[in-house]
Design a protein around this motif. Sequence first.
Motif, PDB file in Angstrom:
ATOM      1  N   ASP A 176     -61.871  65.575  47.604  1.00 43.86           N
ATOM      2  CA  ASP A 176     -61.444  64.352  47.212  1.00 43.86           C
ATOM      3  C   ASP A 176     -60.273  63.821  48.179  1.00 43.86           C
ATOM      4  OD1 ASP A 176     -60.727  61.737  46.286  1.00 43.86           O
ATOM      5  OD2 ASP A 176     -59.561  62.797  44.329  1.00 43.86           O
ATOM      6  N   LEU A 177     -60.778  63.546  49.438  1.00 39.90           N
ATOM      7  CA  LEU A 177     -59.674  63.035  50.321  1.00 39.90           C
ATOM      8  C   LEU A 177     -58.936  61.845  50.159  1.00 39.90           C
ATOM      9  CD1 LEU A 177     -61.317  63.719  53.914  1.00 39.90           C
ATOM     10  CD2 LEU A 177     -59.969  65.278  52.367  1.00 39.90           C
ATOM     11  N   ARG A 178     -57.436  61.969  50.437  1.00 36.77           N
ATOM     12  CA  ARG A 178     -56.559  60.853  50.231  1.00 36.77           C
ATOM     13  C   ARG A 178     -55.977  60.706  51.857  1.00 36.77           C
ATOM     14  NH1 ARG A 178     -55.023  61.213  44.792  1.00 36.77           N
ATOM     15  NH2 ARG A 178     -57.008  61.722  43.762  1.00 36.77           N
ATOM     16  N   ILE A 179     -56.843  59.694  52.444  1.00 37.88           N
ATOM     17  CA  ILE A 179     -56.592  59.608  53.659  1.00 37.88           C
ATOM     18  C   ILE A 179     -55.437  58.504  54.159  1.00 37.88           C
ATOM     19  CG2 ILE A 179     -57.467  59.016  56.025  1.00 37.88           C
ATOM     20  CD1 ILE A 179     -60.184  60.060  54.962  1.00 37.88           C
ATOM     21  N   PHE A 180     -54.326  58.745  54.961  1.00 35.52           N
ATOM     22  CA  PHE A 180     -53.207  57.925  55.226  1.00 35.52           C
ATOM     23  C   PHE A 180     -53.213  57.954  56.795  1.00 35.52           C
ATOM     24  CE2 PHE A 180     -51.962  60.346  51.509  1.00 35.52           C
ATOM     25  CZ  PHE A 180     -51.265  59.331  50.669  1.00 35.52           C
ATOM     26  N   LYS A 181     -52.765  56.564  57.132  1.00 35.62           N
ATOM     27  CA  LYS A 181     -52.905  56.087  58.284  1.00 35.62           C
ATOM     28  C   LYS A 181     -51.879  56.860  59.583  1.00 35.62           C
ATOM     29  CE  LYS A 181     -52.624  51.860  61.167  1.00 35.62           C
ATOM     30  NZ  LYS A 181     -52.144  50.423  61.183  1.00 35.62           N
ATOM     31  N   ARG A 194     -49.042  64.442  45.497  1.00 37.53           N
ATOM     32  CA  ARG A 194     -50.168  63.597  45.385  1.00 37.53           C
ATOM     33  C   ARG A 194     -51.380  64.319  45.843  1.00 37.53           C
ATOM     34  NH1 ARG A 194     -48.821  58.961  43.170  1.00 37.53           N
ATOM     35  NH2 ARG A 194     -46.504  58.487  43.102  1.00 37.53           N
ATOM     36  N   CYS A 195     -51.295  65.369  46.310  1.00 43.77           N
ATOM     37  CA  CYS A 195     -52.384  66.107  46.872  1.00 43.77           C
ATOM     38  C   CYS A 195     -52.173  67.586  46.881  1.00 43.77           C
ATOM     39  CB  CYS A 195     -52.734  66.002  48.314  1.00 43.77           C
ATOM     40  SG  CYS A 195     -51.671  65.559  49.683  1.00 43.77           S
ATOM     41  N   VAL A 196     -53.075  68.486  47.026  1.00 46.39           N
ATOM     42  CA  VAL A 196     -52.758  69.884  46.731  1.00 46.39           C
ATOM     43  C   VAL A 196     -52.604  70.518  48.266  1.00 46.39           C
ATOM     44  CG1 VAL A 196     -54.106  70.256  44.556  1.00 46.39           C
ATOM     45  CG2 VAL A 196     -55.340  70.443  46.952  1.00 46.39           C
ATOM     46  N   GLY A 197     -52.939  69.680  49.419  1.00 44.45           N
ATOM     47  CA  GLY A 197     -52.830  70.214  50.641  1.00 44.45           C
ATOM     48  C   GLY A 197     -53.088  69.246  51.445  1.00 44.45           C
ATOM     49  N   PHE A 198     -52.509  69.429  52.968  1.00 46.99           N
ATOM     50  CA  PHE A 198     -52.771  68.548  54.102  1.00 46.99           C
ATOM     51  C   PHE A 198     -53.964  69.228  54.915  1.00 46.99           C
ATOM     52  CE2 PHE A 198     -50.703  66.550  58.122  1.00 46.99           C
ATOM     53  CZ  PHE A 198     -51.617  65.691  58.221  1.00 46.99           C
ATOM     54  N   LEU A 199     -54.811  68.568  54.764  1.00 46.33           N
ATOM     55  CA  LEU A 199     -56.064  68.702  56.030  1.00 46.33           C
ATOM     56  C   LEU A 199     -55.655  68.434  57.273  1.00 46.33           C
ATOM     57  CD1 LEU A 199     -58.905  70.039  55.458  1.00 46.33           C
ATOM     58  CD2 LEU A 199     -59.826  67.882  55.888  1.00 46.33           C
ATOM     59  N   PHE A 200     -55.697  69.397  58.265  1.00 47.99           N
ATOM     60  CA  PHE A 200     -55.127  68.964  59.747  1.00 47.99           C
ATOM     61  C   PHE A 200     -55.608  70.167  60.672  1.00 47.99           C
ATOM     62  CE2 PHE A 200     -51.453  66.983  62.100  1.00 47.99           C
ATOM     63  CZ  PHE A 200     -51.984  65.633  62.356  1.00 47.99           C
ATOM     64  N   ASP A 201     -55.328  69.988  61.782  1.00 45.38           N
ATOM     65  CA  ASP A 201     -55.458  70.949  62.994  1.00 45.38           C
ATOM     66  C   ASP A 201     -54.613  72.157  62.579  1.00 45.38           C
ATOM     67  OD1 ASP A 201     -57.257  70.025  64.603  1.00 45.38           O
ATOM     68  OD2 ASP A 201     -55.600  68.294  65.584  1.00 45.38           O
ATOM     69  N   ASP A 202     -55.133  73.370  62.898  1.00 50.92           N
ATOM     70  CA  ASP A 202     -54.155  74.370  62.587  1.00 50.92           C
ATOM     71  C   ASP A 202     -53.063  74.520  63.569  1.00 50.92           C
ATOM     72  OD1 ASP A 202     -55.705  75.075  64.868  1.00 50.92           O
ATOM     73  OD2 ASP A 202     -56.496  76.922  64.306  1.00 50.92           O
ATOM     74  N   SER A 203     -52.904  74.171  64.690  1.00 48.17           N
ATOM     75  CA  SER A 203     -52.069  74.406  65.735  1.00 48.17           C
ATOM     76  C   SER A 203     -50.860  73.745  65.084  1.00 48.17           C
ATOM     77  CB  SER A 203     -52.479  73.843  67.101  1.00 48.17           C
ATOM     78  OG  SER A 203     -53.348  72.496  66.997  1.00 48.17           O
ATOM     79  N   ALA A 204     -51.240  72.263  64.816  1.00 48.84           N
ATOM     80  CA  ALA A 204     -50.223  71.485  64.403  1.00 48.84           C
ATOM     81  C   ALA A 204     -49.439  72.250  62.880  1.00 48.84           C
ATOM     82  CB  ALA A 204     -50.617  69.864  64.199  1.00 48.84           C
ATOM     83  N   ALA A 508     -53.442  55.389  50.561  1.00 49.16           N
ATOM     84  CA  ALA A 508     -54.629  55.946  50.229  1.00 49.16           C
ATOM     85  C   ALA A 508     -55.352  55.608  48.958  1.00 49.16           C
ATOM     86  CB  ALA A 508     -54.339  57.561  50.422  1.00 49.16           C
ATOM     87  N   VAL A 509     -55.331  54.414  48.698  1.00 53.13           N
ATOM     88  CA  VAL A 509     -56.144  53.808  47.651  1.00 53.13           C
ATOM     89  C   VAL A 509     -57.563  53.652  48.435  1.00 53.13           C
ATOM     90  CG1 VAL A 509     -56.476  52.015  45.932  1.00 53.13           C
ATOM     91  CG2 VAL A 509     -54.494  52.977  46.282  1.00 53.13           C
ATOM     92  N   PRO A 510     -58.700  54.295  47.958  1.00 45.84           N
ATOM     93  CA  PRO A 510     -59.784  53.859  48.623  1.00 45.84           C
ATOM     94  C   PRO A 510     -60.616  52.711  48.346  1.00 45.84           C
ATOM     95  CG  PRO A 510     -60.153  55.337  46.728  1.00 45.84           C
ATOM     96  CD  PRO A 510     -58.659  55.102  46.656  1.00 45.84           C
ATOM     97  N   GLU A 511     -60.084  51.688  48.948  1.00 43.69           N
ATOM     98  CA  GLU A 511     -60.561  50.479  48.823  1.00 43.69           C
ATOM     99  C   GLU A 511     -61.285  49.838  50.011  1.00 43.69           C
ATOM    100  OE1 GLU A 511     -58.954  47.628  50.997  1.00 43.69           O
ATOM    101  OE2 GLU A 511     -58.554  49.823  51.804  1.00 43.69           O
ATOM    102  N   LEU A 512     -61.753  48.714  50.343  1.00 45.29           N
ATOM    103  CA  LEU A 512     -62.665  48.647  51.581  1.00 45.29           C
ATOM    104  C   LEU A 512     -62.180  48.869  52.829  1.00 45.29           C
ATOM    105  CD1 LEU A 512     -64.626  45.190  50.478  1.00 45.29           C
ATOM    106  CD2 LEU A 512     -65.705  47.426  51.273  1.00 45.29           C
ATOM    107  N   LEU A 513     -61.049  48.362  53.038  1.00 49.37           N
ATOM    108  CA  LEU A 513     -60.244  48.571  54.326  1.00 49.37           C
ATOM    109  C   LEU A 513     -59.945  50.056  54.480  1.00 49.37           C
ATOM    110  CD1 LEU A 513     -59.172  47.266  57.113  1.00 49.37           C
ATOM    111  CD2 LEU A 513     -56.864  47.255  55.783  1.00 49.37           C
TER     112      LEU A 513
END
Length: 562
Positions: A176-181, A194-204, A508-513
């Motif tokens: 259940d991705l919560r995607i931020f700009k 608000r989430c259990v983890g941050f999905l990102f590049d391992d290097s960063a 990160a509200v999953p609306e149209l935009l």
Amino acid sequence: MIDPVGGKFGRLFSCLLALVALISALTSAMTGPALAADDIDELRAKGHVVIAVKADYPPWGFRDPQGQLIGMEIDLAEDIARRIGVPARIVAVQSANRLEVLRQHQADIVIATMGDNTSRRRIIGMVEPHYYASGVNLLSREELRIERWEDLRGMPVCAKQGAYFNKSVARRYNLDLRIFKETREAKLALRDRRCVGFLFDDSAIAADLLQPEWRGYTMPLPTLDEAGWAIGLRQQAMGGDLDRLLSDAVADWHRSGLLLELEEKWGIKRTGFLVGMNRLWSARDSAGDFLCRRGPDDKFPDECRPTRVEAQQAAPRQPGALEVWLKSAGINLSILYDPYDRAQFLRGLVNTILLALGCIVLSVVIGITGAWLLGVGFAPVRWLATGYVEFFRYTPPLVQLYFFFFGIGAMLPLVTAANGVETPLMGGFAWAVIALGVYAGASNTVIFRTGIDAVPMDIRDSAAALGYGPLQAYVWIILPLALRNCLAALNANLVNIVKATGLASAIAVPELLYVTNQIWPEEGNTVEMMNVLLVIFFLLVSVLVYGMHRLEKRLRIPGQGA
């Protein structure tokens, strides 16, 4: 030609597609190419090279206290400009727009932590060999003890808009991705639980874990989908002299050890990829020539490009009839033939409608209540109501959204979910309704108060003479008359709040935009998706305006007006 639809629905479907295609064509025609170059002579004639880099990805690209762009990739950009022989103009991009910056001729070269994959190669050109590599991992609290990717199924996970791995990892593990700009917003949401983890590049993530502020966090999972980072060019530049210069530059960076030196300079933990590439590209044969050199076909050997896309490419997906039909008409709308994109888009459409309805109802209730409070006899109550109106009318709605979500939301108690994970009491959708409803409610308060003031005094006196109390008179006599007086202004404000629902994507509200901004960076269909968004919001606003027009006709006093 295959016609996948028929009947009345088919004609409506075709009309909508034709409208999107027409707007897309007009948009493309009006967006002429800027002063950009695809070969070295053009760059030298122009007198500079525009290179796009990241500004939110330390230590590869970020701003110093004086606002200047610095980082490992900025150093590489300056080296590229030196090799071309012109000054570099460095511009900042984000993950979501770095491909479009090239396509729209706003930059000549992109070097912005960009993973190389087949979907992006359909949009821009990728220079090989790769200058860096990373995979996807998770930044998470140690206390959660996440051990397998499967442990994340159905759980909220924060992510950064535009990352190449978002879609594939979300589909694979049902996240259940919560995607931020912005990266900082995603990290702040992680800290706020608000989430259990941050999905990102391992290097960063590895660079973050070296900082004291991330004590108590870990990168607990095996890295997935390691991909090489490529310099980006427009597709028409591939195979030309600029492509060759950049390819030779990357080869030289590996041979000379420059990339290893920059890792050390910027405090990046030494990676096995760069160590191996330095060893590979500096190796020589018995004659003293480099083993990794261009062959008779003018290409570097495959073994010198271990992260090349062809080596990792899965069996190509076979397009269906609808996809073939649409693309033959020049329309790239993955929401119609890609199940994942379609599901996300429909989810965004439903959330946008619910968000608009929630904001409308809340703002109208606040407006009616606030207008009444502005007219009560007790002065402190009027002052409070006036203060609310002044504060929320003149504060930007995005600031209010952040205030409610990150400010007040962080102060509320946590609740324990069924899986044992603690989460905030209220989610982003509820805060978006509250923030935007309160913002619009301030304007509605003024609108309703103006309508009330326009009700003649003799009508108010008549209500009192008939035995109505102040509140009864307000609800049953004054308010309906006031609504007739202010319906036009109310309609305009409600239209604005429907259009403002796109601001909810910032939290990160999953609306149209929000979902649209997930689709177009990977599919390269920016024009189509933006125009679909335009058409849908036009339809939503049209429905609202029609409903308000019907209400106006029902409230019209017989014998008055047309």
